[in-house]
Write a protein that holds these residues in place. Structure first.
Motif, short mmCIF file in Angstrom:
data_model
loop_
_atom_site.label_atom_id
_atom_site.label_comp_id
_atom_site.label_asym_id
_atom_site.label_seq_id
_atom_site.Cartn_x
_atom_site.Cartn_y
_atom_site.Cartn_z
N LEU A 9 0.82 -1.20 0.00
CA LEU A 9 0.00 0.00 0.00
C LEU A 9 0.86 1.26 0.00
N ALA A 10 1.99 1.20 0.70
CA ALA A 10 2.89 2.35 0.71
C ALA A 10 3.45 2.61 -0.68
N THR A 11 3.84 1.54 -1.36
CA THR A 11 4.38 1.69 -2.72
C THR A 11 3.37 2.38 -3.63
N LYS A 12 2.10 2.00 -3.48
CA LYS A 12 1.04 2.60 -4.29
C LYS A 12 0.80 4.06 -3.91
N GLU A 13 0.78 4.33 -2.62
CA GLU A 13 0.42 5.67 -2.17
C GLU A 13 1.54 6.68 -2.33
N TYR A 14 2.78 6.24 -2.21
CA TYR A 14 3.89 7.18 -2.23
C TYR A 14 4.36 7.56 -3.63
N SER A 15 3.67 7.13 -4.65
CA SER A 15 4.12 7.40 -6.02
C SER A 15 4.12 8.88 -6.35
N GLY A 16 3.26 9.65 -5.68
CA GLY A 16 3.17 11.08 -5.97
C GLY A 16 2.55 11.38 -7.32
N ALA A 17 1.79 10.42 -7.86
CA ALA A 17 1.23 10.59 -9.21
C ALA A 17 0.29 11.77 -9.31
N ASP A 18 -0.44 12.08 -8.22
CA ASP A 18 -1.39 13.19 -8.27
C ASP A 18 -0.83 14.44 -7.59
#
Length: 307
Positions: free
Chosen positions: A79-88
């Protein structure tokens, strides 16, 4: 109490973006002896990776048993990998200051610092100032991130209004409840004792439960850098609390002598005139002989749950 989407917005602070040779050199240095300079370098490199939306090194950078708090609850590595992407996110600038390191043992260390950010995530302005905490552990020949979260800096005496929203536990990517185990049970007993002593303004009891080398970051983003500061704050008159409750606790053991307890907390009372709770809490424990001692904690308002 202001509901700020802080960690999911600013917590992608864990990716190394330099070249392979430089990364290998730094990893070996950190693994051999975690130093303040090395850990600050990792933190800065990671904020830069978040700013540039670089997620290439996430899998190897985060520890397999990573834990933290995100925009809607407890995070594991996936979940961290997904959330920390900074995509938005669109980040213009960031800066670290007031760094402080606490060794947790031969293979792990805590780093705390103030972070200022100019940018937006998900269409929302990022809190300009927060206090952040990260724990790094040795994994093979490198140090990996085992924990990270942040508490936005707010005025504890100002009136904070909670925006309407869903309960955080209803979010789609909320982690599944973690089954209790012996480590969780043992650390939770100590955590409850710390909260009860805080409620009772009992400095003597708090002194016995905590390590000499400790730090704390509270729900207002106030950093207490020493044990003396923390005991003075906790035993003072800023908070008037009748009862406390801890649920959904989970221990993440980094070694036989270092563990992180994450949990959900509630309190019936006020601090600086503000109603308290619910809270997402994290505490780091270090074993001294046969006794576990509380050595660090960071508490942040639980998002979308209403205070």
């Amino acid at each position: 109490m202001t509901r700020i989407r802080y960690f999911g917005l600013t917590a992608a602070a864990l990716v190394i973006t330099l070249g392979a040779h430089a990364a290998k050199t730094t990893e070996n240095t950190v693994a051999a002896e975690p130093t303040k300079v090395a850990l600050v370098w990792l933190e800065k490199s990671a904020y830069e990776a978040w700013k540039s939306k670089d997620v290439k090194f996430w899998d190897s950078y985060l520890s397999d048993n990573f834990v933290g708090w995100g925009s809607s609850g407890r995070l594991d590595k996936a979940l961290a990998t997904k959330e920390y992407s900074g995509a938005d996110c669109e980040i213009k600038s960031y800066a670290l200051s007031d760094e402080q390191m606490t060794p947790l043992g031969q293979n792990s260390a805590l780093i705390t610092h103030k972070i200022t950010v100019n940018g937006r995530c998900g269409g929302q302005q990022i809190p300009p100032g927060s206090w952040a905490a990260g724990v790094y552990i040795r994994d093979g020949n490198r140090s990996k991130a085992a924990f990270h979260t942040e508490a936005p800096i707010v005025d504890p005496t100002a009136l904070h209004v909670n925006p309407a929203g869903e309960d955080a536990t209803s979010q789609e990517h909320q982690t599944k409840p973690i089954a209790p185990d012996a480590h969780t049970d043992a650390l939770l007993v100590l955590e409850k004792a710390v909260w009860e002593a805080w409620k009772d303004h009992d400095a003597e009891k708090l002194d016995g439960l905590t390590a000499d080398n400790m730090q704390f970051i509270n729900i207002f983003g106030i950093h207490l850098a020493t044990k003396a500061e923390a005991l003075k704050n906790w035993s003072g008159e800023g908070c008037d609390v009748k009862s406390v409750g801890l649920t959904d606790a989970a221990a993440t053991m980094l070694s036989p002598t270092v563990g992180i307890l994450t949990f959900h907390a509630s309190a019936d009372g006020t601090c600086f005139g503000q109603k308290v709770g619910p809270v997402w809490g994290s505490s780091v424990y270090v074993k001294h002989g046969n006794a576990w001692k509380w050595t660090f904690g960071i508490n942040v308002p639980a998002l979308r749950e209403g205070v």
